[in-house]
Design an enzyme around this catalytic site. Structure first.
Site, PDB file in Angstrom:
ATOM      1  N   HIS A  22       0.841  -1.209   0.000  1.00 18.24           N
ATOM      2  CA  HIS A  22       0.000   0.000   0.000  1.00 18.24           C
ATOM      3  C   HIS A  22       0.871   1.252   0.000  1.00 18.24           C
ATOM      4  O   HIS A  22       0.599   2.217  -0.705  1.00 18.24           O
ATOM      5  CB  HIS A  22      -0.909   0.036   1.240  1.00 18.24           C
ATOM      6  CG  HIS A  22      -1.908  -1.072   1.307  1.00 18.24           C
ATOM      7  ND1 HIS A  22      -2.045  -1.883   2.407  1.00 18.24           N
ATOM      8  CD2 HIS A  22      -2.839  -1.504   0.410  1.00 18.24           C
ATOM      9  CE1 HIS A  22      -3.011  -2.757   2.201  1.00 18.24           C
ATOM     10  NE2 HIS A  22      -3.507  -2.557   0.991  1.00 18.24           N
TER      11      HIS A  22
ATOM     12  N   LYS B  40     -17.604  -6.773   7.303  1.00 19.37           N
ATOM     13  CA  LYS B  40     -16.332  -7.484   7.236  1.00 19.37           C
ATOM     14  C   LYS B  40     -15.639  -7.442   8.596  1.00 19.37           C
ATOM     15  O   LYS B  40     -15.470  -6.377   9.179  1.00 19.37           O
ATOM     16  CB  LYS B  40     -15.436  -6.797   6.182  1.00 19.37           C
ATOM     17  CG  LYS B  40     -14.521  -7.736   5.424  1.00 19.37           C
ATOM     18  CD  LYS B  40     -14.011  -7.021   4.167  1.00 19.37           C
ATOM     19  CE  LYS B  40     -12.687  -7.538   3.696  1.00 19.37           C
ATOM     20  NZ  LYS B  40     -12.231  -6.814   2.488  1.00 19.37           N
TER      21      LYS B  40
ATOM     22  N   ARG C  91      -1.599  -6.151  -8.466  1.00 20.46           N
ATOM     23  CA  ARG C  91      -0.432  -6.977  -8.158  1.00 20.46           C
ATOM     24  C   ARG C  91      -0.217  -8.045  -9.222  1.00 20.46           C
ATOM     25  O   ARG C  91       0.897  -8.306  -9.638  1.00 20.46           O
ATOM     26  CB  ARG C  91      -0.614  -7.689  -6.802  1.00 20.46           C
ATOM     27  CG  ARG C  91      -0.509  -6.773  -5.625  1.00 20.46           C
ATOM     28  CD  ARG C  91      -1.020  -7.429  -4.373  1.00 20.46           C
ATOM     29  NE  ARG C  91      -2.433  -7.769  -4.520  1.00 20.46           N
ATOM     30  CZ  ARG C  91      -3.230  -8.122  -3.534  1.00 20.46           C
ATOM     31  NH1 ARG C  91      -2.744  -8.240  -2.318  1.00 20.46           N
ATOM     32  NH2 ARG C  91      -4.496  -8.386  -3.738  1.00 20.46           N
TER      33      ARG C  91
ATOM     34  N   SER D 160      -2.802  -7.959   2.820  1.00 18.76           N
ATOM     35  CA  SER D 160      -3.109  -7.782   4.246  1.00 18.76           C
ATOM     36  C   SER D 160      -3.502  -9.109   4.870  1.00 18.76           C
ATOM     37  O   SER D 160      -3.133  -9.402   6.008  1.00 18.76           O
ATOM     38  CB  SER D 160      -4.253  -6.780   4.417  1.00 18.76           C
ATOM     39  OG  SER D 160      -3.876  -5.512   3.939  1.00 18.76           O
TER      40      SER D 160
HETATM   41  O1  PNS Z   1      -8.720  -3.127   0.112  1.00 18.15           O
HETATM   42  P1  PNS Z   1      -9.946  -3.688  -0.570  1.00 18.15           P
HETATM   43  O2  PNS Z   1     -10.786  -4.453   0.431  1.00 18.15           O
HETATM   44  O3  PNS Z   1      -9.598  -4.502  -1.774  1.00 18.15           O
HETATM   45  O4  PNS Z   1     -10.810  -2.406  -1.073  1.00 18.15           O
HETATM   46  C1  PNS Z   1     -12.049  -2.554  -1.750  1.00 18.15           C
HETATM   47  C2  PNS Z   1     -12.800  -1.211  -1.902  1.00 18.15           C
HETATM   48  C3  PNS Z   1     -12.890  -0.507  -0.554  1.00 18.15           C
HETATM   49  C4  PNS Z   1     -12.059  -0.321  -2.868  1.00 18.15           C
HETATM   50  C5  PNS Z   1     -14.219  -1.512  -2.460  1.00 18.15           C
HETATM   51  O5  PNS Z   1     -14.773  -2.560  -1.736  1.00 18.15           O
HETATM   52  C6  PNS Z   1     -15.167  -0.310  -2.403  1.00 18.15           C
HETATM   53  O6  PNS Z   1     -14.955   0.690  -3.027  1.00 18.15           O
HETATM   54  N1  PNS Z   1     -16.230  -0.460  -1.568  1.00 18.15           N
HETATM   55  C7  PNS Z   1     -17.217   0.592  -1.357  1.00 18.15           C
HETATM   56  C8  PNS Z   1     -18.595   0.164  -1.853  1.00 18.15           C
HETATM   57  C9  PNS Z   1     -18.785   0.499  -3.331  1.00 18.15           C
HETATM   58  O7  PNS Z   1     -18.619   1.621  -3.757  1.00 18.15           O
HETATM   59  N2  PNS Z   1     -19.149  -0.508  -4.128  1.00 18.15           N
HETATM   60  C10 PNS Z   1     -19.457  -0.305  -5.540  1.00 18.15           C
HETATM   61  C11 PNS Z   1     -18.400  -0.850  -6.456  1.00 18.15           C
HETATM   62  S1  PNS Z   1     -18.742  -2.535  -6.847  1.00 18.15           S
END
Ligand code: PNS
Length: 160
Positions: free
Chosen positions: A16, A40, A89, A128
Site C-alpha cells: 500500500h 467485514k 499486483r 493484508s
Molecule cells: O482493500 P480492498 O478491500 O480490496 O478495497 C475494496 C474497496 C474498498 C475499494 C471496495 O470494496 C469499495 O470501493 N467499496 C465501497 C462500496 C462500493 O462503492 N461498491 C461499488 C463498487 S462494486
C-alpha cells in the site's frame, strides 16, 4: 488534480505504501480513505487503521487520510474527486478490479474513473490477509509492514 486511494487497509502494508508514494507523486492531492465495512470482520478498527496510515504518511504533505462508508462514488462526489487509484499486483486482481472500475464509472455516469498502478515487483506477493495469517501463526512480518505496524499487529495476536 485530486485522487482517492480507497481500501480496507487492515492493516496497511509496504505494498500500500508503495502505491501511496507513487500516486502522491502523480496527483496534486491524494486522499487515502479507509472503507468502514460493517459486514467485514477486521483486525483493526477504522480509527486504528486511519491512525496507522497517518503515521506512515506523516512526511507526505499532499496525502490526506480519511474514512468512508457507503458507495465510493458518493464519497468521491462529495469530495469533488474524479479519479480512483488502485494497485494491481497480479492477473488474479484484474477481474475484480475491472468489474469494480466499470461499475463505478457506470454508477457515476462517467464522472469517476479508475487508474491502476502496477505494484512494484518486490511487493507483488503481499496482501493484508497473508500478513495477518503469518502473524497469527507467529511468523516474521517485518518484511511486509513498517516496524511500528508489526508491533501493533503482534499486540493484537498477543505476541508482543
Ligand atoms: O482493500 P480492498 O478491500 O480490496 O478495497 C475494496 C474497496 C474498498 C475499494 C471496495 O470494496 C469499495 O470501493 N467499496 C465501497 C462500496 C462500493 O462503492 N461498491 C461499488 C463498487 S462494486
Amino acid at each position: 488534480m485530486k485522487a482517492v486511494y480507497p481500501g480496507s487497509f487492515d492493516p496497511m502494508t509496504y505494498g500500500h505504501m508503495d502505491i501511496i508514494k507513487r500516486a502522491s507523486e502523480i496527483f496534486d492531492e491524494l486522499t487515502v480513505s479507509v472503507l468502514n465495512n460493517v459486514s467485514k470482520k477486521a483486525l483493526f478498527s477504522v480509527e486504528e487503521r486511519v491512525a496507522i496510515l497517518k503515521e506512515a504518511t506523516k512526511d507526505m504533505p499532499n496525502v490526506r487520510i480519511d474514512s468512508f462508508s457507503g458507495l465510493l462514488i458518493d464519497y468521491a462526489k462529495a469530495n469533488d474527486i474524479h479519479v480512483v487509484v488502485r494497485g494491481l499486483r497480479a492477473i488474479t486482481d484484474f477481474e475484480y478490479e475491472l468489474q469494480t472500475a466499470q461499475t463505478n464509472r457506470m454508477l457515476s455516469k462517467g464522472a469517476v474513473d479508475t487508474m491502476f498502478l502496477t505494484t512494484s515487483l518486490e511487493y507483488a506477493y503481499l496482501s493484508s490477509s497473508s500478513v495477518k495469517e503469518i502473524a497469527a501463526f507467529g511468523g516474521d512480518i517485518s518484511p511486509c509492514v513498517p516496524n511500528f505496524v508489526a508491533d501493533l499487529i503482534n499486540v493484537k495476536y498477543n505476541r508482543a
